[in-house]
Structure formats: C-alpha cells, structure tokens
Enzyme design. Structure first.
Site, PDB file in Angstrom:
ATOM      1  N   LYS A 148       0.829  -1.297  -0.002  1.00 22.83           N
ATOM      2  CA  LYS A 148      -0.183   0.045  -0.020  1.00 22.83           C
ATOM      3  C   LYS A 148       0.898   0.987   0.082  1.00 22.83           C
ATOM      4  O   LYS A 148       2.130   1.089   0.175  1.00 22.83           O
ATOM      5  CB  LYS A 148      -1.191  -0.184   1.267  1.00 22.83           C
ATOM      6  CG  LYS A 148      -2.065  -1.122   0.912  1.00 22.83           C
ATOM      7  CD  LYS A 148      -2.640  -1.837   2.275  1.00 22.83           C
ATOM      8  CE  LYS A 148      -3.424  -0.926   3.288  1.00 22.83           C
ATOM      9  NZ  LYS A 148      -4.114  -1.524   3.976  1.00 22.83           N
ATOM     10  N   HIS A 180      -1.958  -5.123   1.919  1.00 27.22           N
ATOM     11  CA  HIS A 180      -3.321  -5.685   1.512  1.00 27.22           C
ATOM     12  C   HIS A 180      -3.087  -7.265   1.120  1.00 27.22           C
ATOM     13  O   HIS A 180      -2.215  -7.478   0.095  1.00 27.22           O
ATOM     14  CB  HIS A 180      -4.265  -5.130   0.754  1.00 27.22           C
ATOM     15  CG  HIS A 180      -5.505  -5.809   0.356  1.00 27.22           C
ATOM     16  ND1 HIS A 180      -6.667  -6.218   1.090  1.00 27.22           N
ATOM     17  CD2 HIS A 180      -5.769  -6.629  -0.842  1.00 27.22           C
ATOM     18  CE1 HIS A 180      -7.400  -6.797   0.393  1.00 27.22           C
ATOM     19  NE2 HIS A 180      -6.890  -7.191  -0.534  1.00 27.22           N
ATOM     20  N   TYR A 213     -12.777  -2.105  -2.776  1.00 32.31           N
ATOM     21  CA  TYR A 213     -13.342  -2.149  -1.636  1.00 32.31           C
ATOM     22  C   TYR A 213     -15.101  -1.947  -1.579  1.00 32.31           C
ATOM     23  O   TYR A 213     -15.574  -1.307  -0.738  1.00 32.31           O
ATOM     24  CB  TYR A 213     -12.738  -0.930  -0.752  1.00 32.31           C
ATOM     25  CG  TYR A 213     -11.276  -1.042  -0.413  1.00 32.31           C
ATOM     26  CD1 TYR A 213     -10.889  -1.780   0.470  1.00 32.31           C
ATOM     27  CD2 TYR A 213     -10.379  -0.222  -1.216  1.00 32.31           C
ATOM     28  CE1 TYR A 213      -9.557  -2.158   0.584  1.00 32.31           C
ATOM     29  CE2 TYR A 213      -9.163  -0.433  -0.937  1.00 32.31           C
ATOM     30  CZ  TYR A 213      -8.815  -1.201   0.135  1.00 32.31           C
ATOM     31  OH  TYR A 213      -7.425  -1.374   0.327  1.00 32.31           O
ATOM     32  N   GLU A 252     -10.541  -9.797  -6.891  1.00 29.02           N
ATOM     33  CA  GLU A 252      -9.236  -8.653  -6.711  1.00 29.02           C
ATOM     34  C   GLU A 252      -8.055  -8.728  -7.755  1.00 29.02           C
ATOM     35  O   GLU A 252      -7.694  -7.748  -8.371  1.00 29.02           O
ATOM     36  CB  GLU A 252      -8.896  -8.529  -5.284  1.00 29.02           C
ATOM     37  CG  GLU A 252      -9.584  -8.267  -4.441  1.00 29.02           C
ATOM     38  CD  GLU A 252      -9.263  -8.611  -2.924  1.00 29.02           C
ATOM     39  OE1 GLU A 252      -8.126  -8.988  -2.770  1.00 29.02           O
ATOM     40  OE2 GLU A 252     -10.033  -8.205  -1.690  1.00 29.02           O
TER      41      GLU A 252
END
Length: 156
Positions: free
Chosen positions: A13, A119, A53, A130
């Site tokens: 991230k 993540h 998300y 994802e």
C-alpha cells in the site's frame, strides 16, 4: 494448479511505498518460497478503489480509505504457492499493527490499523475478484523456480 496451489493478490500500500519498505516486504515473500508471478507499480484510481473495496463503499470510513489508497503508488503482486492465501495472511499479522505479533510484517513495521502496509486477499473468491482488478490474464508469468525441490517435497 493443484488443490493446494493457490494464487492470491498482495498490495504493498502507499505507506509501504512511501516508507521505502518495498524490497524488504517482497524479500519476505520470496524467502518463504512463494512465487511472484506478476508485479507492477501503479496508482489506484477512485474507480479501482470502489471495485476493490465494494463492500465498504457505503460505510462512513470509506472516503478516508479511498483517499489513502489513491494517495501514492502501490505495488500489486500476484503470488502463487501452497495454501498461499492463509500463508500470506499469517505473514501479514493482525490488521492493526499494534495488535500484530512480532515477526509478522505488520507487527514489525506498522502501528496503525489503516496504514498497515499490505493488503492480501482473504479467500479464494476474493483473490479471483481482486486479481482481475489489477491484472489481465496475459500478465501472469507462471514458472517453476529451480530451487522448488529444495523448498518442499515433490508430492506437496
């Protein structure tokens, strides 16, 4: 891939990139014997963040989450390995760095719940969904490292 072989998404991230921890974090996955089969640096767009998300978009904390994940580049990786989803999540530690065990990535490098460096997909379905946000099928470079026989038994 066999039943035990899996693929997962890992994101370094913005805080990992800004803190110059990318190399150290990638090295941990490699040292564990996991195969990085795709990797790229990119800026997450608000549209990508909303897809990634999706379950949080309507929650009150979502604007700060989106603001953080789009604030600086990330490194997206597709990682293959035996039971890799669980293995990677165990390597990360608890979501909050304050609660993560020493020896885990978050336990060693983070003291925040949101700025927790990495993540990783939390299950097989999440990984499939994802991975499609960050990679096209043509970007995966499946290979078998020559050291594999020294990392696990042939029947694993």
């Amino acid at each position: 891939m066999s039943d035990l072989m899996q693929r997962t998404l890992v994101l370094l991230k913005p805080d990992a990139v800004q803190r110059r921890l990318m190399g150290q974090l990638i090295a941990r996955f490699e040292a564990k014997g996991l195969n990085i089969v795709a990797m790229k640096m990119l800026k997450v767009t608000p549209e990508m963040a909303k897809k990634h998300y999706a379950e949080h978009v309507e929650k009150p904390f979502y604007p700060s989450l989106e603001s953080f994940i789009t604030s600086a580049p990330i490194v997206a990786m597709a990682i293959d390995g035996l039971d890799v989803i669980k293995v990677v999540r165990d390597m990360l530690g608890a979501t909050s760095g304050l609660n993560a065990a020493a020896g885990t990535i978050r336990g060693d490098f983070s003291s925040s719940r949101q700025m927790n460096l990495v993540h990783a997909s939390d299950g097989a379905e999440a990984a499939k969904r994802e991975l499609k946000i960050y990679f096209d099928d043509s970007e995966f470079c499946r290979y078998e490292p020559v050291l594999t026989p020294f990392m696990r038994a042939a029947d694993e």
